[in-house]
Structures are given as structure tokens and as C-alpha cells.
Design an enzyme around this catalytic site. Structure first.
Site, PDB file in Angstrom:
ATOM      1  N   SER A  37       0.811  -1.221   0.000  1.00 13.01           N
ATOM      2  CA  SER A  37       0.000   0.000   0.000  1.00 13.01           C
ATOM      3  C   SER A  37       0.839   1.264   0.000  1.00 13.01           C
ATOM      4  O   SER A  37       0.396   2.313  -0.465  1.00 13.01           O
ATOM      5  CB  SER A  37      -0.939   0.004   1.211  1.00 13.01           C
ATOM      6  OG  SER A  37      -0.218  -0.142   2.424  1.00 13.01           O
ATOM      7  N   ASP A 184      -4.837   6.800  10.008  1.00 17.63           N
ATOM      8  CA  ASP A 184      -4.672   5.386  10.383  1.00 17.63           C
ATOM      9  C   ASP A 184      -3.351   5.136  11.098  1.00 17.63           C
ATOM     10  O   ASP A 184      -3.106   4.046  11.616  1.00 17.63           O
ATOM     11  CB  ASP A 184      -4.800   4.479   9.154  1.00 17.63           C
ATOM     12  CG  ASP A 184      -3.681   4.673   8.136  1.00 17.63           C
ATOM     13  OD1 ASP A 184      -2.777   5.500   8.358  1.00 17.63           O
ATOM     14  OD2 ASP A 184      -3.725   3.992   7.099  1.00 17.63           O
ATOM     15  N   HIS A 187       0.037   5.128   7.069  1.00 17.79           N
ATOM     16  CA  HIS A 187       0.332   5.521   5.696  1.00 17.79           C
ATOM     17  C   HIS A 187       0.631   7.013   5.572  1.00 17.79           C
ATOM     18  O   HIS A 187       0.043   7.818   6.291  1.00 17.79           O
ATOM     19  CB  HIS A 187      -0.836   5.138   4.775  1.00 17.79           C
ATOM     20  CG  HIS A 187      -1.078   3.667   4.703  1.00 17.79           C
ATOM     21  ND1 HIS A 187      -1.933   3.026   5.572  1.00 17.79           N
ATOM     22  CD2 HIS A 187      -0.559   2.729   3.889  1.00 17.79           C
ATOM     23  CE1 HIS A 187      -1.940   1.736   5.285  1.00 17.79           C
ATOM     24  NE2 HIS A 187      -1.117   1.530   4.266  1.00 17.79           N
TER      25      HIS A 187
END
Length: 221
Positions: A37, A184, A187
């Protein structure tokens, strides 16, 4: 005599320019960013992720014939990257940025498994004469000192053993700065990605140089 030497030197220079693969010929040099990701651009806009920002930064430095392909898959582990290697890194690939392992650490996967997967990826790419930039990762502190010790040394040891272009920590300059991390806690924000790109850019240019010297551009097409 001097005229003959001059003609020979000119002919040699012309051949060197014309025979330099991809870069001199004006053909695009394809770099595949194989990752998770962090490479894919999780929760970011189409122009905000690692790949588009890196592409823009390279063009700003005059690398107009470099094409970065996004082979990032959110949630991917080193096992997943290994399983999709052949189709993710196609026959037109000239170099690879390898950014995998963060999810291995988050899931507590045995570092020996992570190491073995990364070694297999690197060796299979080397067998295809594709140079690799290995982006390192660090285990989260909550995994404990023993786990971190085994995991964190994978990347420098693998890079040293295989002579890879090496960037020690993909999130360097970002992980310790909350304003550069999404809600989160994992990231990077677009601004965080910009920091990553700025710091890793010299290593990407080193990778481009290796692709040119090895003659991978065109040979793998």
C-alpha cells in the site's frame, strides 16, 4: 595520421552514443515499483501517491524517458509479491524498486520467511538482468526487540550480499512525524510521500544508471 585518429575517435563516440541502450536511443526506460500500500498510494488521490510523485520528480530532473509502473498492492506481503512477480514485472521491465515487508512485520510473520521471499525475488530478477533498488523497512516497536533485531537486519544484509541499490528505510523522515501520516497512523499523507520521493530520488537515479550500464533496456523486451 592525426586526421585518421580523429576520424576513428569520432566514429567510436558516435557508436557509443547510438549503441547505449534505451537512454541514448530515446526509448522509454520502464521501472516497476513492486510493493504494498505504501507504493500503491493507499487513500491518496491519483496524483498524490509514490509512483506519480516520483514520476513527476524524475521529469523535473530531465528524465523524460523514464516510465514508472505502479505494481503496488495494498495489504501485500513478501509472499504475495513473490507469487505475482512474473506477471507484475513483465518482459519490458528495465529496473525494479522493491518495497515489500511492512505487512510481514505488522502480521508478525517469521523474519526467516520474509528474508527467504525477498531473496527469491531478488535472485529471479537478477537472473533476468534487472537491477533492483531495495527499499528497507523496520519492524514496529511493539513487536519486541528480538523480532525487530531479526527483521531489521534482513534488508541491509540482503542488499550487501547481492550488491543492490539500497535505501535503508522507505518511511525515513515520515514515520516519526504525525503531520505526515494519515489518521490510520500507518500511511503517509501526500506531503509525507513528497518527503519520501525527495529522499529516495538519488537512489532511483543510481538505479537508472545501473539499468543503462547493464544494457537491460531493450534486452528484456
Amino acid at each position: 595520421m592525426f586526421a585518421l585518429i580523429y576520424k576513428q575517435a569520432a566514429a567510436f563516440l558516435l557508436c557509443a552514443l547510438l549503441c547505449t541502450p534505451a537512454l541514448a536511443a530515446g526509448k522509454p526506460v520502464t521501472i516497476v515499483a513492486l510493493g504494498d500500500s505504501l507504493t500503491a498510494g493507499y487513500l491518496l488521490g491519483p496524483d498524490e501517491g509514490f509512483v506519480p510523485q516520483l514520476q513527476k520528480a524524475l521529469r523535473a530532473r530531465g528524465h523524460d524517458n523514464i516510465v514508472i509502473e505502479n505494481a503496488g498492492v495494498s495489504g501485500d506481503t513478501t509472499s504475495g509479491g513473490l507469487s505475482r512477480l512474473d506477471w507484475a514485472v513483465g518482459p519490458g521491465t528495465d529496473a525494479v524498486i522493491l518495497e515489500l515487508g511492512a505487512n510481514d512485520a505488522l502480521r508478525g510473520i517469521d523474519p526467516a520467511v520474509t528474508r527467504a521471499n525477498l531473496e527469491k525475488i531478488v535472485r529471479r530478477l537478477e537472473a533476468r538482468n534487472i537491477p533492483v533498488l531495495l527499499a528497507g523497512m523496520l519492524a514496529p516497536p511493539n513487536m519486541g526487540a528480538d523480532y525487530a533485531g531479526a527483521f531489521n537486519r534482513i534488508y541491509p544484509e540482503l542488499a550487501s550480499a547481492n550488491g543492490l541499490v539500497f535505501y535503508p528505510f522507505f518511511l525515513d523522515g515520515v514515520a516519526a512525524h504525525p503531520r505526515l501520516i494519515l489518521a490510520d497512523g500507518l500511511h503517509p499523507t501526500p506531503e509525507g510521500v513528497s518527503v519520501i520521493v525527495t529522499r529516495i530520488l538519488p537512489k532511483v537515479e543510481e538505479l537508472i544508471g545501473r539499468a543503462a550500464r547493464r544494457g537491460t533496456a531493450g534486452a528484456n523486451r
